[in-house]
Structure formats: structure tokens, C-alpha cells
Design a protein around this motif. Structure first.
Motif, PDB file in Angstrom:
ATOM      1  N   GLY A 241       0.691  -1.253   0.050  1.00 51.16           N
ATOM      2  CA  GLY A 241      -0.028  -0.090  -0.002  1.00 51.16           C
ATOM      3  C   GLY A 241       0.910   1.070  -0.059  1.00 51.16           C
ATOM      4  N   ASP A 242       0.074   2.441  -0.342  1.00 51.70           N
ATOM      5  CA  ASP A 242       0.818   3.699  -0.584  1.00 51.70           C
ATOM      6  C   ASP A 242      -0.276   4.717  -0.364  1.00 51.70           C
ATOM      7  N   PRO A 243      -0.240   5.596   0.760  1.00 48.14           N
ATOM      8  CA  PRO A 243      -1.216   6.378   0.865  1.00 48.14           C
ATOM      9  C   PRO A 243      -0.877   7.731   0.223  1.00 48.14           C
ATOM     10  N   THR A 244       0.101   7.685  -0.563  1.00 51.35           N
ATOM     11  CA  THR A 244       0.485   9.088  -1.351  1.00 51.35           C
ATOM     12  C   THR A 244      -0.114   8.806  -2.856  1.00 51.35           C
ATOM     13  N   THR A 245      -0.542   7.762  -3.238  1.00 49.86           N
ATOM     14  CA  THR A 245      -0.932   7.481  -4.644  1.00 49.86           C
ATOM     15  C   THR A 245      -2.592   7.394  -4.928  1.00 49.86           C
ATOM     16  N   ALA A 246      -2.852   7.632  -6.028  1.00 49.12           N
ATOM     17  CA  ALA A 246      -4.593   7.538  -6.323  1.00 49.12           C
ATOM     18  C   ALA A 246      -5.017   6.385  -6.013  1.00 49.12           C
ATOM     19  N   SER A 247      -4.241   5.036  -6.548  1.00 49.90           N
ATOM     20  CA  SER A 247      -4.647   3.935  -6.301  1.00 49.90           C
ATOM     21  C   SER A 247      -4.506   3.459  -5.004  1.00 49.90           C
ATOM     22  N   GLY A 248      -3.832   4.216  -4.158  1.00 50.57           N
ATOM     23  CA  GLY A 248      -3.428   3.467  -2.700  1.00 50.57           C
ATOM     24  C   GLY A 248      -2.522   2.433  -2.898  1.00 50.57           C
TER      25      GLY A 248
ATOM     26  N   PRO B 140      -5.157  11.458  -1.944  1.00 53.40           N
ATOM     27  CA  PRO B 140      -3.757  10.944  -1.588  1.00 53.40           C
ATOM     28  C   PRO B 140      -2.900  11.960  -0.573  1.00 53.40           C
ATOM     29  N   PHE B 141      -2.186  11.383   0.306  1.00 55.02           N
ATOM     30  CA  PHE B 141      -1.277  12.334   1.211  1.00 55.02           C
ATOM     31  C   PHE B 141      -0.215  12.767   0.352  1.00 55.02           C
ATOM     32  N   SER B 142      -0.035  14.034   0.848  1.00 51.79           N
ATOM     33  CA  SER B 142       1.359  14.454   0.422  1.00 51.79           C
ATOM     34  C   SER B 142       2.531  13.718   1.025  1.00 51.79           C
ATOM     35  N   THR B 143       3.606  13.626   0.064  1.00 55.90           N
ATOM     36  CA  THR B 143       4.639  12.709   0.233  1.00 55.90           C
ATOM     37  C   THR B 143       5.712  13.204   1.496  1.00 55.90           C
ATOM     38  N   GLU B 144       5.249  14.601   1.670  1.00 58.59           N
ATOM     39  CA  GLU B 144       5.946  15.389   2.842  1.00 58.59           C
ATOM     40  C   GLU B 144       5.410  15.185   4.298  1.00 58.59           C
ATOM     41  N   PRO B 145       6.145  15.261   5.263  1.00 53.78           N
ATOM     42  CA  PRO B 145       5.760  14.834   6.529  1.00 53.78           C
ATOM     43  C   PRO B 145       4.631  15.790   6.821  1.00 53.78           C
ATOM     44  N   SER B 146       3.766  15.503   7.931  1.00 54.92           N
ATOM     45  CA  SER B 146       2.614  16.370   8.249  1.00 54.92           C
ATOM     46  C   SER B 146       3.248  17.324   9.105  1.00 54.92           C
ATOM     47  N   GLU B 147       2.297  18.317   9.724  1.00 55.10           N
ATOM     48  CA  GLU B 147       2.799  19.490  10.495  1.00 55.10           C
ATOM     49  C   GLU B 147       3.258  18.975  11.820  1.00 55.10           C
ATOM     50  N   GLN B 148       2.997  17.607  12.416  1.00 59.62           N
ATOM     51  CA  GLN B 148       3.428  17.127  13.334  1.00 59.62           C
ATOM     52  C   GLN B 148       4.716  16.268  12.977  1.00 59.62           C
ATOM     53  N   GLY B 149       5.218  16.319  11.956  1.00 61.93           N
ATOM     54  CA  GLY B 149       6.251  15.714  11.687  1.00 61.93           C
ATOM     55  C   GLY B 149       6.207  14.363  11.548  1.00 61.93           C
ATOM     56  N   LEU B 150       4.961  13.627  11.283  1.00 66.45           N
ATOM     57  CA  LEU B 150       4.609  12.075  10.784  1.00 66.45           C
ATOM     58  C   LEU B 150       4.921  12.104   9.282  1.00 66.45           C
ATOM     59  N   ARG B 151       5.708  11.035   8.951  1.00 65.30           N
ATOM     60  CA  ARG B 151       5.859  10.456   7.610  1.00 65.30           C
ATOM     61  C   ARG B 151       4.400  10.029   7.219  1.00 65.30           C
ATOM     62  N   PRO B 152       3.987  10.096   5.573  1.00 60.21           N
ATOM     63  CA  PRO B 152       2.771   9.553   5.147  1.00 60.21           C
ATOM     64  C   PRO B 152       2.347   8.348   5.784  1.00 60.21           C
ATOM     65  N   ARG B 153       3.103   7.421   5.948  1.00 60.25           N
ATOM     66  CA  ARG B 153       2.738   5.973   6.498  1.00 60.25           C
ATOM     67  C   ARG B 153       2.544   6.128   8.077  1.00 60.25           C
ATOM     68  N   GLY B 154       3.253   7.071   8.534  1.00 60.20           N
ATOM     69  CA  GLY B 154       2.842   7.079  10.193  1.00 60.20           C
ATOM     70  C   GLY B 154       1.562   7.882  10.099  1.00 60.20           C
ATOM     71  N   ARG B 155       1.033   8.811   9.715  1.00 57.63           N
ATOM     72  CA  ARG B 155      -0.150   9.603   9.526  1.00 57.63           C
ATOM     73  C   ARG B 155      -1.227   8.435   9.205  1.00 57.63           C
ATOM     74  N   TRP B 156      -0.954   7.791   8.305  1.00 53.68           N
ATOM     75  CA  TRP B 156      -2.000   6.631   7.840  1.00 53.68           C
ATOM     76  C   TRP B 156      -2.087   5.613   8.881  1.00 53.68           C
ATOM     77  N   SER B 157      -1.110   5.446   9.737  1.00 51.16           N
ATOM     78  CA  SER B 157      -1.129   4.345  10.813  1.00 51.16           C
ATOM     79  C   SER B 157      -2.067   4.654  11.909  1.00 51.16           C
ATOM     80  N   HIS B 158      -1.890   6.127  12.180  1.00 49.61           N
ATOM     81  CA  HIS B 158      -2.489   6.774  13.421  1.00 49.61           C
ATOM     82  C   HIS B 158      -3.919   7.104  13.331  1.00 49.61           C
ATOM     83  N   ASP B 159      -4.590   7.159  12.177  1.00 50.27           N
ATOM     84  CA  ASP B 159      -6.168   7.354  12.060  1.00 50.27           C
ATOM     85  C   ASP B 159      -6.939   6.647  11.095  1.00 50.27           C
ATOM     86  N   PHE B 160      -6.383   5.659  10.038  1.00 50.28           N
ATOM     87  CA  PHE B 160      -7.069   5.150   9.127  1.00 50.28           C
ATOM     88  C   PHE B 160      -6.833   3.707   9.231  1.00 50.28           C
TER      89      PHE B 160
END
Length: 348
Positions: free
Chosen positions: A207-214, A258-278
């Protein structure tokens, strides 16, 4: 290895305390729901222990106030016994390994380890989950990472405790099962094994939260499936079942945008953000190949803990865990567990 359905009936079930409600909710309410859902143990989340300690002591308890955390932990143990639950593991111990020798970060990490071992003694668990570090400032040397974990394993062994090392799919140097297994082999201690996770494996390698296909996008439509199937086959063939301490279970929603490939405002990488809420439980709106991961783990001969660790903020990740009735949520998760075992089996 054939997977008969009957051979899967004795698999013990656990539920992460942090996967029910929020840390603001009474811990006993969570435990009641987990027990009523048919689960036999919990992964005790440190944030839940801290919140419970605040309520027990009537004021804010600091994360390193181990005297108060331990006294609260004794009460947590009593509550779990009251509701017929064991405490399978304390989690999540993070950003431990890889700091430079003599650095303040390394001193703090080992000080924290001593405190968490005290907590383990208080709550009556014998296993500590360690997630592969996502700090950008740690060494890339697997020998050094293994050396730190070896020292921690020896600290735990003095209390007859064990270390479950988990690949976090957004980790800096060990995001897949291959890397954490290579490190565990270098550690070479009898009391270190793996905490495998259907999300961490499928979300990291498929999986990849930064792509349209996921999904991870490759040049050939079939290449991803071939590579992922090969990885799972190698997992089944290369990891001894006794070196797998538990399998955590969860799925993932495909992000609506799709998520940005850049870290979130909290510093989470895309897959980290994905893990926290999805992360719902399986068969509840997710799309990852969860069954394929679980089946690969079972093909090693593993029949240990299946533990639900979910962070279900809804399909948009915005709902938070407050939106669910605890008892309905854990009953649904238990039904999901049974369905997963049905799907994994290739015979009666």
C-alpha cells in the motif's frame, strides 16, 4: 503447510487498550468491552496507563514518574483480573535504538527502559513491544542497532522478560519484516522475537497513501503482486515460528485524497499518519491484503497471539475513536477475527 480451520481454533486473542475509545475514557470501561467481546488479554498502551495514573493520583503524573506509574499499574493489574483479562504486552516503546554513544538521547532511552521494566513488573506482563525507530538522527548500522537491542534484551532477561521487535513501515532504517528480522538475528538472544503486524507489512510493501490507487506504483501492473507474494513466501520460509511472539491485526482505509509525500505538521511521515488514523479491523471498509499476510505468518507454524491493534478514525481519518460504542466495536472486531481465520484456512 496446510492450514486446517480446526488448527486455528486455539489461537489466543488480545486487544490493544489504546484501540478502544481514547485515553480520556475510563480504562475499566475499555476493559469491560474487551472482555465482553471475547478477548483474553490486552496490550496495555502506555498512554492508557498514564491517563489511569492521573485519575488514581488526582493530578497529572509525568511520563517518568515511575513510582506513581507503578502504583497505578498494580491497580490496572487488579482491574484486568477482575474482568478475566491478562496483560499480554506493554506498548509502544519507541525511538530506543541507534543513538550515538554518549548522547543525551541514548542516556534517556536507557533510563526510560529501566522505568518501563519497573512498570512491567507492576502490571504483571512479561513482554515489551519495541517499534523500529523513526528518528532521522539514528545510525544506519544494523550492528549498532542490534547492539542496543541486545543490551535491552539482556536487561529484560534479568527479569525473565522478552522483547517483541516490530517493523514500523515508516521507520528510518527498518521499515519491513526483512530488516527487523535481520536485526533480531544479529541480536542473537533467546528472549527477542518479532511482533509482526498485518498493517505494517501490507501498508509498507503493497500500500501507499500518497498515490491515487492506494498502492505502490510500479512499471508493470503485475510486478507489485509478484514482489509482495515473494516477500510473504520468504517470510513463511525464513522465520522460525518460535521467533514470532504475536501478530497484530488491522486493515487500512484508502485515503479519500492522496497524502502529500512530505511529513505532516506534526512531523509524521505519510505512512505514520496513515497508521495513526486510518486503521479499521478487517472486513470493515479497508482494502489491504490482510488475509495474505496472516496466512503467511500462519504458514510458519505460528499459533500464538492474534491481537487487534486498530486506530479507526473513519474512512476520512477524521472521526476519532469516540464515534464507536465500545461493546459493539469489540464484538465486531471479534467477528472479524473469526472471519479472518475462516479466510486463512484452506480446509476444515
Amino acid at each position: 503447510m496446510a492450514l486446517s480451520r480446526a488448527s486455528l481454533d486455539a489461537i489466543p486473542t488480545s486487544f490493544a487498550s489504546v484501540s478502544v475509545g481514547t485515553t480520556d475514557d475510563p480504562l475499566e470501561d475499555k476493559l469491560k468491552a474487551i472482555s465482553a467481546g471475547g478477548f483474553k488479554a490486552i496490550e496495555l498502551g502506555f498512554p492508557d496507563l498514564l491517563s489511569f495514573a492521573n485519575s488514581v493520583h488526582g493530578e497529572e503524573v509525568k511520563e517518568d514518574d515511575y513510582d506513581r506509574l507503578c502504583s497505578a499499574g498494580i491497580e490496572v493489574k487488579k482491574l484486568c483480573e477482575k474482568h478475566n483479562l491478562g496483560i499480554m504486552m506493554l506498548q509502544p516503546f519507541s525511538n530506543f535504538e541507534g543513538w550515538p554513544e554518549g548522547s543525551q538521547e541514548r542516556l534517556d532511552a536507557f533510563s526510560r527502559a529501566k522505568g518501563w521494566i519497573r512498570v512491567m513488573q507492576a502490571v504483571g506482563t512479561d513482554m515489551l513491544q519495541v517499534g523500529s525507530s523513526d528518528s532521522p538522527n539514528i545510525t544506519a548500522s544494523f550492528d549498532s542497532l542490534a547492539s542496543d537491542l541486545r543490551e535491552l534484551a539482556d536487561m529484560l532477561a534479568a527479569c525473565s522478560f522478552k522483547l517483541a521487535y516490530e517493523n514500523w513501515c515508516w521507520a528510518t532504517h527498518a521499515p519491513t519484516w526483512r530488516e527487523v528480522w535481520a536485526i533480531v538475528e544479529k541480536v542473537d538472544r533467546p528472549n527477542i522475537g518479532l511482533c509482526l503486524d498485518t498493517f505494517q507489512t501490507a501498508a509498507g510493501e503493497w500500500g501507499d497513501p500518497t498515490t491515487a490507487s492506494g498502492q505502490i506504483e510500479m512499471s508493470s501492473p503485475n510486478l507489485l503482486e509478484i514482489q509482495f507474494a515473494t516477500s510473504l513466501m520468504e517470510l513463511s520460509q525464513n522465520i522460525p515460528c518460535e521467533k514470532i511472539y504475536l501478530l497484530q491485526i488491522s486493515d487500512a482505509y484508502k485515503p479519500p485524497t492522496p497524502f502529500s509525500t512530505e511529513p505532516s505538521e506534526q512531523g509524521l511521515r505519510p505512512r505514520g499518519r496513515w497508521s495513526h488514523d486510518f486503521r479499521p479491523y478487517p472486513y470493515n471498509g479497508g482494502y489491504l491484503p490482510v488475509m495474505e499476510v496472516a496466512r503467511a505468518v500462519l504458514r510458519t507454524g505460528f499459533r500464538g497471539w492474534f491481537s487487534m491493534e486498530v486506530f479507526d478514525g473513519g474512512s476520512d481519518g477524521m472521526g476519532g475513536m469516540k464515534q464507536y460504542d465500545f461493546h459493539e466495536f469489540t464484538k465486531g472486531a471479534r467477528a472479524s477475527h473469526n472471519t479472518l481465520l475462516d479466510e486463512c484456512a484452506d480446509g476444515p
